[in-house]
Design a protein around this motif. Structure first.
Motif, short mmCIF file in Angstrom:
data_model
loop_
_atom_site.label_atom_id
_atom_site.label_comp_id
_atom_site.label_asym_id
_atom_site.label_seq_id
_atom_site.Cartn_x
_atom_site.Cartn_y
_atom_site.Cartn_z
N THR D 94 -17.73 4.33 -25.34
CA THR D 94 -18.82 4.37 -26.32
C THR D 94 -18.60 5.42 -27.39
O THR D 94 -18.92 5.19 -28.56
CB THR D 94 -20.17 4.64 -25.61
OG1 THR D 94 -20.04 5.79 -24.79
CG2 THR D 94 -20.60 3.46 -24.79
N HIS D 108 -21.63 1.70 -40.72
CA HIS D 108 -22.48 1.61 -39.52
C HIS D 108 -23.38 0.37 -39.57
O HIS D 108 -23.55 -0.32 -38.57
CB HIS D 108 -23.31 2.88 -39.34
CG HIS D 108 -24.06 3.33 -40.55
ND1 HIS D 108 -23.44 3.84 -41.67
CD2 HIS D 108 -25.38 3.36 -40.84
CE1 HIS D 108 -24.34 4.17 -42.58
NE2 HIS D 108 -25.52 3.88 -42.10
N THR D 109 -23.95 0.12 -40.71
CA THR D 109 -24.83 -1.05 -40.80
C THR D 109 -24.04 -2.34 -40.84
O THR D 109 -24.41 -3.35 -40.24
CB THR D 109 -25.74 -0.92 -42.04
OG1 THR D 109 -26.53 0.26 -41.89
CG2 THR D 109 -26.66 -2.13 -42.17
N LYS F 20 -27.41 11.38 -35.90
CA LYS F 20 -26.61 10.21 -36.28
C LYS F 20 -26.99 9.02 -35.41
O LYS F 20 -27.28 7.93 -35.92
CB LYS F 20 -25.12 10.52 -36.11
CG LYS F 20 -24.24 9.30 -36.33
CD LYS F 20 -22.79 9.63 -36.59
CE LYS F 20 -22.08 10.11 -35.33
NZ LYS F 20 -20.63 10.28 -35.56
N LEU F 21 -27.03 9.24 -34.11
CA LEU F 21 -27.41 8.16 -33.20
C LEU F 21 -28.83 7.69 -33.52
O LEU F 21 -29.13 6.49 -33.50
CB LEU F 21 -27.32 8.66 -31.75
CG LEU F 21 -27.29 7.59 -30.66
CD1 LEU F 21 -26.13 6.61 -30.85
CD2 LEU F 21 -27.20 8.23 -29.27
N LEU F 24 -28.92 5.19 -36.22
CA LEU F 24 -28.47 3.85 -35.80
C LEU F 24 -29.59 3.12 -35.05
O LEU F 24 -29.77 1.91 -35.20
CB LEU F 24 -27.23 3.96 -34.92
CG LEU F 24 -26.02 4.68 -35.52
CD1 LEU F 24 -24.83 4.62 -34.57
CD2 LEU F 24 -25.63 4.10 -36.87
N GLU F 27 -32.20 0.62 -36.48
CA GLU F 27 -31.95 -0.82 -36.65
C GLU F 27 -32.93 -1.66 -35.84
O GLU F 27 -33.40 -2.71 -36.29
CB GLU F 27 -30.51 -1.14 -36.24
CG GLU F 27 -30.00 -2.45 -36.80
CD GLU F 27 -29.93 -2.47 -38.32
OE1 GLU F 27 -29.25 -1.63 -38.91
OE2 GLU F 27 -30.60 -3.32 -38.92
N GLY F 105 -24.02 8.14 -40.37
CA GLY F 105 -25.01 7.08 -40.50
C GLY F 105 -25.86 7.36 -41.73
O GLY F 105 -25.36 7.86 -42.74
N ASP F 106 -27.14 7.04 -41.65
CA ASP F 106 -28.05 7.43 -42.74
C ASP F 106 -28.97 8.54 -42.26
O ASP F 106 -30.15 8.59 -42.64
CB ASP F 106 -28.84 6.22 -43.25
CG ASP F 106 -28.11 5.49 -44.36
OD1 ASP F 106 -27.07 4.89 -44.06
OD2 ASP F 106 -28.55 5.57 -45.52
N ASN F 122 -34.13 -0.04 -41.65
CA ASN F 122 -33.00 -0.37 -40.79
C ASN F 122 -32.02 0.82 -40.78
O ASN F 122 -32.34 1.88 -41.32
CB ASN F 122 -32.34 -1.69 -41.22
CG ASN F 122 -31.45 -1.54 -42.45
OD1 ASN F 122 -31.49 -0.51 -43.13
ND2 ASN F 122 -30.69 -2.55 -42.74
N SER F 123 -30.86 0.61 -40.22
CA SER F 123 -29.93 1.74 -40.09
C SER F 123 -29.32 2.15 -41.43
O SER F 123 -28.67 3.18 -41.52
CB SER F 123 -28.81 1.39 -39.10
OG SER F 123 -28.00 0.35 -39.61
N ALA F 124 -29.52 1.37 -42.46
CA ALA F 124 -29.05 1.75 -43.80
C ALA F 124 -30.15 2.37 -44.63
O ALA F 124 -29.95 2.67 -45.79
CB ALA F 124 -28.49 0.52 -44.53
N LEU F 160 -25.77 -1.75 -29.71
CA LEU F 160 -26.20 -0.35 -29.61
C LEU F 160 -25.76 0.25 -28.28
O LEU F 160 -25.32 1.41 -28.22
CB LEU F 160 -27.72 -0.25 -29.78
CG LEU F 160 -28.24 -0.35 -31.21
CD1 LEU F 160 -29.77 -0.43 -31.22
CD2 LEU F 160 -27.78 0.82 -32.07
N VAL F 163 -22.25 1.53 -28.22
CA VAL F 163 -21.90 2.73 -28.99
C VAL F 163 -22.72 3.95 -28.59
O VAL F 163 -22.68 4.98 -29.28
CB VAL F 163 -22.07 2.50 -30.52
CG1 VAL F 163 -21.22 1.33 -30.98
CG2 VAL F 163 -23.53 2.28 -30.91
#
Lengths: 299, 299, 299, 299, 299, 299
Positions: D94, D108-109, F20-21, F24, F27, F105-106, F122-124, F160, F163
């Motif tokens: 992971t 990432h997206t 960071k996680l 994600l 999402e 990430g975002d 979302n994740s973006a 998910l 990761v």
């Protein structure tokens, strides 16, 4: 009529280019709490305002926010000036350029799509939308919205200051942050200059429901505070007292004409659910012959 | 965890179907001041809230707003039940159906795209967006945002009541409107239970700029009021005192590395504007041989 | 820094309120071709512009467009002044109010959601988005975008003039329309003041593909014109010459590492399509026992 | 009718997977200057075009842009093929997978939401919107929009080439970039094949306002150039000549009916601002008992 | 590579212009269930698909949907041809033109903004967004999404047919509707050609939670059916068995470092809610001196 | 009516903060396949559903999805708790804070704009939109949409999990993933409990077009499978049989009134394309005096 003077409202002194920092600054350029949202919020209110004092106030501050928009946009332009030139000229090896435009944040989009120019997006690259402008044309509401918006903008600047090592940028952010506090004070004064500003509007509430507090979330952590205790509040704790509070049956009904009833019944019949059998489904088909996979899931 | 009881929070009694009215009601279902926006605003705040009292308050009201969402959605469902059935069954002549689904407002989209089911759009058919949710994770700001949002929702319900002839719908709207007033009161209590809630955040403003009021909009109608006069305000009227207020030159500058300067200069050279000549343009070409049309414009 | 003068750039004289007309005017307030889009397009370009002449031009016109935004917004505010007052006061019977706010266009949303104040939406109620701003930070492109945008704005005003019976509104629209023509001329001059403005940018095209015209749409109506005939064009008509024009096999390939190949193959195996059998599907299940319905469809 | 040939218009040879680079390429797949925007811009124009030559041109190029969309999408698919397979199979630890899908940009997206498949977003993950399509149904405008759009697309490809180390990808980008130049030339030819294409539309401008240049932004840096000097321009420098240019009072007015006046006055009275007193505000309450914090801000 | 043949896939014969009907047809041009959404859904899937059979299928149908997009767009263009010409030429009195462009639906925006050309919006004028495309790069999911999408598109066409009096338009809609049924069948075949397509993906579910049905909504109307009864389901009715189903305490926790704890505690302290007093609030201030209004609400 | 219990549906145990996680995880909070989309999809269907069994099912699962939304949101809140506290307190050096909020990430937008609170993006960082909700008010379609949506959500959770190194987060994700499988099974049962659920709706397809498969994409890789071969399919391979399949001329036509024809002809004349000459264009002007640059492009 708007006019423009070439001197910024606040002098912008940036130490060195930093596209990552630039992409964060966009939050106050084209983000929901940013200067365009502020300027437009007050401007559209000002256009429709009847009260001469408030109209003047709204356009005063709208104009100042446009001047702030120019300051924050100029910060972005300075922070991206290096990468912008290099990208336009192809002045570096591609691998270096790739690293330059992906320095962090959403600097990749700021560089690629906007060429380093300040873009009306937030720090995630989401384009500004007028959905951020919550003005509805009632002064007691709109002033409250403005008060809230200024407080949010203040915090956003504070957060940016907390992550900005560049002293010149930080100084300009400090100015912008301070002005939000001043604006909030002005809007507070304007709100409380309206006598009887609460509740907003004209229609009174229904007394029966005006002082109830429905305790909808229960369990360990249930709390009481001035927002739900004291003589002005009736605390409704029992689930049965929280539904169909009008004393009705809690159903939704409508009277239909005969032709409407007929059509509704036809649809219902055509799509009715047969409860009498356990149908084979697409999932059953898809679970495979041995259905081993389903078994694994189903335990 | 959320649970559901099949009884509505308020009984919905609709007199007869009316797709036009239904499409207006969507404003409080999927519009910016509607119940989903309210529920989500408080719910996301509640999830991140550390203070146990406020956390409870936020989830209490978020849950109630979800129950309101169900009430207003049920109103829409009743108002469209007739056209929904007929459209699904093709139960009328096409010309009559066409008239039915274009009764006014945005009933055409409500009928065609959503089949008469309540849709998460506003009254113009614009899909709900989380851009309406202005929560930023600071309680003194978020509570102000909630206060403002409740006041706006109150007015929206008041407007809907002013245009709703159906007594059952109007009664339910009255309940929903009243609850917004109660919620505003709760959020006010929660805000003022935080000592020193103004200014929001931790960083102090810069004294030099905190009490100035910049009179940016000038001319007949210029006004003074408690928001810009009194001992706490310094009124800045002269244009020269409104720009470069830090005493600098009002320019934006950045220090670039040599390679960056070189690239910037190359771009500038490549795209520089030649001021010495009056170029023929595409518009000149397009104005036509006799240029009669241009003349007409140019006078 | 922006400043404001309370006199509008153009005097607005509206004959009588008309919420329907107001909702159409929004197209040039908060629509894609409207004044906010224009102002923001030039403003963001101006912030990042290095050339002093163009920078001045861009901010000059950006500022004028903000002044136009104020004019068109004031027109909307006048056209809605009647319904706004009545709705706020509940001054009419609900049935009359309902008729008033659904006069046509998207007047329902303008009245309900925005209380009659000018809103940053287009005539369909869609909120303004910075996605309308097509600036990319290259002057030869951005000036072309500005030329195009001014021409579009001109036509939108022309269309509004063609549907506006109110002489005062029409007169103001005429002013705004004329200014778009003047702005287009200025931007044309600025573009052609850049020597070698075509092709934009620095990288040359690949000669092999620069003069080809691929006739992708064929059949009756196929036409030739200066855009695809003459010595500068090579007209490519044969389908086989339109694909894989580089002379390759027209496939997409990538070199994978061993572990990547293994993973790709595992997925492929896990989800491979079995071509050897005709599976029973969910649709087969759903077509019903007699499958009469399917037969009807299948003929 | 559209048809498809399985050979790409240009062969795609990618050296090795690179999800970061893939996420940047999305800019020309689902971004505002990308191939879908181009294809749709010309396609919708072509559908409504009356002139047979232009109609053919528009559909020719729309079809080619769809073929380009396929090329750039295939590049993305190749660049993500490795991470896609591994993520689907859970083929790595992971922590390694986490690193893989957050390689930079918005990879990432692209990985999580779209599973590595090319997605119709820009490089920031913003979904494509038809708000990018600026076609308005007037050929002299639409062709100018197309010219501008092609120039922007050219620059975007140039920027991508400047950051792409992979030679196969760069080669394909070069082809796509070159075609934009060729398309721009074709649209230029089509525009200038319309006699009298300037000003667009039919209504003439108002001579009085057609040649004025309003110097709205003043101060150091004020510049003159062919866009505001020369005999065709009247340069308006004085602020008083820039407002109420029609010679009126610069106000906005409307004639209201008696009932409307009554309602407006009622609202004004109900929400009027009391200028005679300095009200205590929520901010005053919130500044705390010692008001030490406020003092800090107020200096 | 895409190619184009000038003959439409289906001949379009429109009886007479009807801008209202045109604006409804946009639902299948630029709406969520429309042809662009369909084409793009399959196209992006096809680009990333590894299985050769499915890849072919996806591109086949994507291409057909583009051809459908052309048919429905051509219907719109014919229905608006009259108003388009008149508006461009100003060929009628303004009052008549105003009536023409506000015929119903969102014909006002179709006429004004798009000049009558088919626009990539839905019937409410909302621009198409790639948010409608739900492809995620897993074939067993994407095929299910396609099956669902085709079924929705079928119903949208059916609804349009039910409101379309024009026989030529209705006939073309019938063709388009039928094709959606055929496509659904193809996608069903493709899904069930994947052995073990359920559950999707690779990771098995957790047996303990795979067969439970949580009865979250309770009260009169609670129902049982094959979806929650039978031996494969464990029906969980007690509220206490629905929360913290893992047997934990149902709280959310995280382990923080000392510095993190210190910061969290500082924020909590700074913004803690004082439960010991009932603060005066802004609403109290705003309720006015006599607080008569509050009384009215509070009963 | 909705109610809330303070215990989460599943206990959330996060090892340590990880912004960071967290970004994600968004999402499945505010992304297209996330829990809000799921809850709203079923909720709006349930409100309009007539069939009592399905109505109960839809509200049951909608309510459970809201409870899942709370679980995933709580995970985000725990993962950001550290950075949230530090950012609010300014508890670190700016350079460290800058690194903290741009962890990947975002996370930059999650920290800056939302203060670490779970945001409906979302994740973006793209705000949730109701455009994700594809419900159309027909049960046979909506259930198919639900089946597809559950399958997509399952895969997103699987990705998910692949990761996520944090065991507590992974465990909660496993629960959520499993429930999507269970929900899909329920919706499958509900769909197949409707007899004759295929084709959806009431209108039969046109037999002539119902069984054809148009091979629109041709060339190497053309494939046959159960979706286009077998006795139920008629495979149409010839291009001439794919256009104008109704046997007409493949054109679009409309009958116009005389005044309409006149206007159309006037526009056509005014904007007609002159094919007889090769006009000088703006690009020609812009290619420069020596046209060296053009030559470079043109070869």
């Amino acid at each position: 009529m708007f006019m423009h003077n070439k001197r910024l409202m606040y002098t912008v002194r940036v130490s060195e280019p930093d596209p990552k920092l630039a992409s964060l600054m966009l939050e106050q350029f084209g983000g929901p709490q940013g200067e365009l949202a502020a300027a437009m919020r007050y401007f559209v209110q000002g256009l429709a305002e009847e009260d001469p004092g408030r109209k003047d106030l709204l356009i005063d501050i709208a104009t100042e926010e446009l001047s702030h928009l120019e300051v924050i946009g100029s910060i972005v332009a300075m922070l991206t000036k290096g990468v912008k030139g290099k990208l336009a000229e192809g002045a570096e090896e591609t691998a270096d350029m790739l690293a330059n435009i992906t320095a962090g944040g959403d600097s990749h989009t700021l560089s690629l799509l906007y060429g380093g120019g300040p873009a009306l997006t937030n720090s995630a690259g989401v384009p500004w939308t007028a959905a951020y402008v919550d003005s509805i044309g009632d002064p007691t509401c709109d002033l409250r919205s403005n008060i809230a918006a200024e407080s949010r903008a203040k915090i956003l600047y504070e957060r940016l200051m907390n992550v900005t090592p560049d002293p010149g940028v930080k100084e300009a952010l400090g100015f912008l942050m301070t002005r939000e506090v001043a604006h909030q004070k002005s809007f507070e004064k304007a709100l409380y200059s309206i006598e009887n500003n609460f509740p907003p509007g004209k229609l009174p509430g229904i007394p029966e429901y005006a002082n109830k507090y429905y305790n909808m979330s229960q369990g360990p952590g249930d709390a009481r505070g001035p927002w739900n205790q004291g003589e002005q509040w009736e605390y409704v704790d029992l689930r049965q007292d929280q539904s169909a509070v009008d004393g009705g049956d809690g159903n939704a009904t409508v009277r239909l004409a005969a032709a409407e009833i007929a059509a509704v019944e036809k649809v219902a019949e055509r799509t009715k659910s047969d409860l009498s059998r356990d149908p084979t489904t697409g999932a059953d088909l898809g679970a495979g012959p041995g259905a081993g996979k389903t078994k694994q899931v189903s335990g």
